[in-house]
Design a protein around this motif. Sequence first.
Motif, PDB file in Angstrom:
ATOM      1  N   ASN A  67       0.823  -1.205   0.000  1.00 48.16           N
ATOM      2  CA  ASN A  67       0.000   0.000   0.000  1.00 48.16           C
ATOM      3  C   ASN A  67       0.861   1.260   0.000  1.00 48.16           C
ATOM      4  O   ASN A  67       2.068   1.202   0.148  1.00 48.16           O
ATOM      5  N   ILE A  68       0.165   2.375  -0.171  1.00 48.94           N
ATOM      6  CA  ILE A  68       0.790   3.691  -0.067  1.00 48.94           C
ATOM      7  C   ILE A  68       0.232   4.323   1.191  1.00 48.94           C
ATOM      8  O   ILE A  68      -0.976   4.300   1.435  1.00 48.94           O
ATOM      9  N   VAL A  69       1.118   4.881   2.004  1.00 44.61           N
ATOM     10  CA  VAL A  69       0.720   5.511   3.258  1.00 44.61           C
ATOM     11  C   VAL A  69       0.767   7.019   3.044  1.00 44.61           C
ATOM     12  O   VAL A  69       1.805   7.565   2.655  1.00 44.61           O
ATOM     13  N   ILE A  70      -0.396   7.671   3.261  1.00 45.77           N
ATOM     14  CA  ILE A  70      -0.431   9.128   3.144  1.00 45.77           C
ATOM     15  C   ILE A  70      -0.816   9.730   4.491  1.00 45.77           C
ATOM     16  O   ILE A  70      -1.533   9.111   5.276  1.00 45.77           O
ATOM     17  N   LEU A  71      -0.324  10.928   4.730  1.00 46.46           N
ATOM     18  CA  LEU A  71      -0.656  11.690   5.925  1.00 46.46           C
ATOM     19  C   LEU A  71      -1.631  12.776   5.496  1.00 46.46           C
ATOM     20  O   LEU A  71      -1.269  13.667   4.727  1.00 46.46           O
ATOM     21  N   ASN A  72      -2.884  12.694   5.998  1.00 46.62           N
ATOM     22  CA  ASN A  72      -3.881  13.673   5.570  1.00 46.62           C
ATOM     23  C   ASN A  72      -3.814  14.936   6.420  1.00 46.62           C
ATOM     24  O   ASN A  72      -2.960  15.053   7.305  1.00 46.62           O
ATOM     25  N   GLU A  73      -4.711  15.871   6.181  1.00 48.02           N
ATOM     26  CA  GLU A  73      -4.678  17.171   6.855  1.00 48.02           C
ATOM     27  C   GLU A  73      -4.985  17.069   8.332  1.00 48.02           C
ATOM     28  O   GLU A  73      -4.635  17.952   9.108  1.00 48.02           O
ATOM     29  N   ASP A  74      -5.635  15.975   8.761  1.00 46.88           N
ATOM     30  CA  ASP A  74      -5.923  15.757  10.177  1.00 46.88           C
ATOM     31  C   ASP A  74      -4.810  14.961  10.852  1.00 46.88           C
ATOM     32  O   ASP A  74      -4.977  14.487  11.970  1.00 46.88           O
ATOM     33  N   TYR A  75      -3.703  14.791  10.143  1.00 43.98           N
ATOM     34  CA  TYR A  75      -2.544  14.024  10.613  1.00 43.98           C
ATOM     35  C   TYR A  75      -2.882  12.559  10.886  1.00 43.98           C
ATOM     36  O   TYR A  75      -2.314  11.936  11.770  1.00 43.98           O
ATOM     37  N   ASP A  76      -3.828  12.027  10.109  1.00 46.73           N
ATOM     38  CA  ASP A  76      -4.140  10.605  10.152  1.00 46.73           C
ATOM     39  C   ASP A  76      -3.309   9.912   9.086  1.00 46.73           C
ATOM     40  O   ASP A  76      -3.150  10.443   7.978  1.00 46.73           O
ATOM     41  N   LEU A  77      -2.791   8.736   9.405  1.00 42.74           N
ATOM     42  CA  LEU A  77      -2.103   7.936   8.405  1.00 42.74           C
ATOM     43  C   LEU A  77      -3.145   7.079   7.698  1.00 42.74           C
ATOM     44  O   LEU A  77      -3.837   6.289   8.341  1.00 42.74           O
ATOM     45  N   VAL A  78      -3.275   7.261   6.397  1.00 46.43           N
ATOM     46  CA  VAL A  78      -4.253   6.521   5.604  1.00 46.43           C
ATOM     47  C   VAL A  78      -3.488   5.580   4.680  1.00 46.43           C
ATOM     48  O   VAL A  78      -2.584   6.004   3.967  1.00 46.43           O
ATOM     49  N   MET A  79      -3.836   4.299   4.731  1.00 44.86           N
ATOM     50  CA  MET A  79      -3.184   3.308   3.878  1.00 44.86           C
ATOM     51  C   MET A  79      -4.099   2.974   2.712  1.00 44.86           C
ATOM     52  O   MET A  79      -5.228   2.526   2.913  1.00 44.86           O
ATOM     53  N   ILE A  80      -3.594   3.208   1.523  1.00 41.52           N
ATOM     54  CA  ILE A  80      -4.374   2.977   0.311  1.00 41.52           C
ATOM     55  C   ILE A  80      -3.738   1.808  -0.431  1.00 41.52           C
ATOM     56  O   ILE A  80      -2.546   1.858  -0.757  1.00 41.52           O
ATOM     57  N   PRO A  81      -4.499   0.745  -0.707  1.00 43.11           N
ATOM     58  CA  PRO A  81      -3.934  -0.408  -1.415  1.00 43.11           C
ATOM     59  C   PRO A  81      -3.397  -0.013  -2.790  1.00 43.11           C
ATOM     60  O   PRO A  81      -3.977   0.819  -3.483  1.00 43.11           O
ATOM     61  N   ASN A  82      -2.286  -0.628  -3.172  1.00 43.55           N
ATOM     62  CA  ASN A  82      -1.655  -0.312  -4.458  1.00 43.55           C
ATOM     63  C   ASN A  82      -2.573  -0.607  -5.637  1.00 43.55           C
ATOM     64  O   ASN A  82      -2.532   0.090  -6.641  1.00 43.55           O
ATOM     65  N   SER A  83      -3.397  -1.638  -5.511  1.00 42.95           N
ATOM     66  CA  SER A  83      -4.308  -1.948  -6.616  1.00 42.95           C
ATOM     67  C   SER A  83      -5.298  -0.813  -6.835  1.00 42.95           C
ATOM     68  O   SER A  83      -5.681  -0.529  -7.966  1.00 42.95           O
ATOM     69  N   LEU A  84      -5.697  -0.123  -5.766  1.00 44.82           N
ATOM     70  CA  LEU A  84      -6.599   1.021  -5.894  1.00 44.82           C
ATOM     71  C   LEU A  84      -5.887   2.193  -6.565  1.00 44.82           C
ATOM     72  O   LEU A  84      -6.478   2.902  -7.375  1.00 44.82           O
ATOM     73  N   ILE A  85      -4.615   2.395  -6.240  1.00 50.38           N
ATOM     74  CA  ILE A  85      -3.842   3.481  -6.838  1.00 50.38           C
ATOM     75  C   ILE A  85      -3.780   3.319  -8.360  1.00 50.38           C
ATOM     76  O   ILE A  85      -3.883   4.289  -9.104  1.00 50.38           O
ATOM     77  N   LEU A  86      -3.617   2.096  -8.839  1.00 46.44           N
ATOM     78  CA  LEU A  86      -3.496   1.877 -10.283  1.00 46.44           C
ATOM     79  C   LEU A  86      -4.834   1.822 -11.000  1.00 46.44           C
ATOM     80  O   LEU A  86      -4.872   1.937 -12.223  1.00 46.44           O
ATOM     81  N   THR A  87      -5.931   1.657 -10.254  1.00 48.64           N
ATOM     82  CA  THR A  87      -7.234   1.578 -10.927  1.00 48.64           C
ATOM     83  C   THR A  87      -8.077   2.829 -10.730  1.00 48.64           C
ATOM     84  O   THR A  87      -9.008   3.060 -11.490  1.00 48.64           O
ATOM     85  N   ALA A  88      -7.778   3.647  -9.713  1.00 51.78           N
ATOM     86  CA  ALA A  88      -8.571   4.847  -9.439  1.00 51.78           C
ATOM     87  C   ALA A  88      -7.924   6.068 -10.079  1.00 51.78           C
ATOM     88  O   ALA A  88      -6.774   6.026 -10.514  1.00 51.78           O
ATOM     89  N   ASN A  89      -8.676   7.147 -10.123  1.00 49.43           N
ATOM     90  CA  ASN A  89      -8.129   8.422 -10.585  1.00 49.43           C
ATOM     91  C   ASN A  89      -7.295   9.014  -9.460  1.00 49.43           C
ATOM     92  O   ASN A  89      -7.805   9.244  -8.368  1.00 49.43           O
ATOM     93  N   VAL A  90      -6.037   9.264  -9.733  1.00 47.87           N
ATOM     94  CA  VAL A  90      -5.123   9.839  -8.756  1.00 47.87           C
ATOM     95  C   VAL A  90      -4.716  11.223  -9.251  1.00 47.87           C
ATOM     96  O   VAL A  90      -4.303  11.374 -10.403  1.00 47.87           O
ATOM     97  N   VAL A  91      -4.848  12.222  -8.382  1.00 39.01           N
ATOM     98  CA  VAL A  91      -4.416  13.578  -8.718  1.00 39.01           C
ATOM     99  C   VAL A  91      -3.146  13.854  -7.930  1.00 39.01           C
ATOM    100  O   VAL A  91      -3.142  13.768  -6.701  1.00 39.01           O
ATOM    101  N   ASN A  92      -2.066  14.158  -8.638  1.00 35.45           N
ATOM    102  CA  ASN A  92      -0.801  14.483  -7.995  1.00 35.45           C
ATOM    103  C   ASN A  92      -0.671  16.004  -7.992  1.00 35.45           C
ATOM    104  O   ASN A  92      -0.242  16.605  -8.967  1.00 35.45           O
ATOM    105  N   TYR A  93      -1.044  16.619  -6.874  1.00 33.55           N
ATOM    106  CA  TYR A  93      -1.027  18.075  -6.770  1.00 33.55           C
ATOM    107  C   TYR A  93       0.394  18.625  -6.767  1.00 33.55           C
ATOM    108  O   TYR A  93       0.606  19.769  -7.146  1.00 33.55           O
ATOM    109  N   SER A  94       1.356  17.824  -6.353  1.00 30.33           N
ATOM    110  CA  SER A  94       2.744  18.285  -6.303  1.00 30.33           C
ATOM    111  C   SER A  94       3.330  18.497  -7.690  1.00 30.33           C
ATOM    112  O   SER A  94       4.258  19.271  -7.856  1.00 30.33           O
TER     113      SER A  94
END
Length: 186
Positions: A67-94
């Motif tokens: 998975n990919i671990v992201i830190l959201n604005e509430d400082y929660d660590l959110v784990m997103i499965p890699n299969s979701l990253i490759l199948t969902a729409n991902v916006v890279n704001y950076s």
Amino acid sequence: MIFFEINPKEFLSSITIVAAAIALLSRDYIINMLNGLIIMFSDQITLGDYIGVGEHQGRIKDITLLNIVILNEDYDLVMIPNSLILTANVVNYSRQNVRKLTFDFETAKHSRLNVDEMEKNLKLIVEPYHQEVLINSLSLKTMSILKDVVKMKLQVQLNNQSRESEKKIQRIINQSIINISGEEIK
């Protein structure tokens, strides 16, 4: 096998069934690992990027095989499965040169609601912050009109990539929306 009186054909067919069951059970796990390898070796997203996946947004803290671990604005660590990253729409704001803030809100529906006046008031509120905000980029849109409320979206473009500046502008605009919506109700 002869000692235990096991028929070799039955043994091989049993082993085949067990192997097929294990393959079916571990299929998602293996696909997730392969997707993790694809993500790790691609240059589309990297550690530190600010991304949005579905309803989650945050800064990438770790990329693992699963998975990919992201830190959201509430400082929660959110784990997103890699299969979701490759199948969902991902916006890279950076990777964008433009940094936008978006505010979705609802206001009471009534006869005195004036979207143009509301937009003008919001522009006046952010005008003193012209160092951080591109004033002409502010736009207020009506998304839908429901029975009792009007759903609206406000977008504003920032001049710089400073996180502190972004939080400051976000707080000012949020409070302004609350104040303006309260005035509209009176």
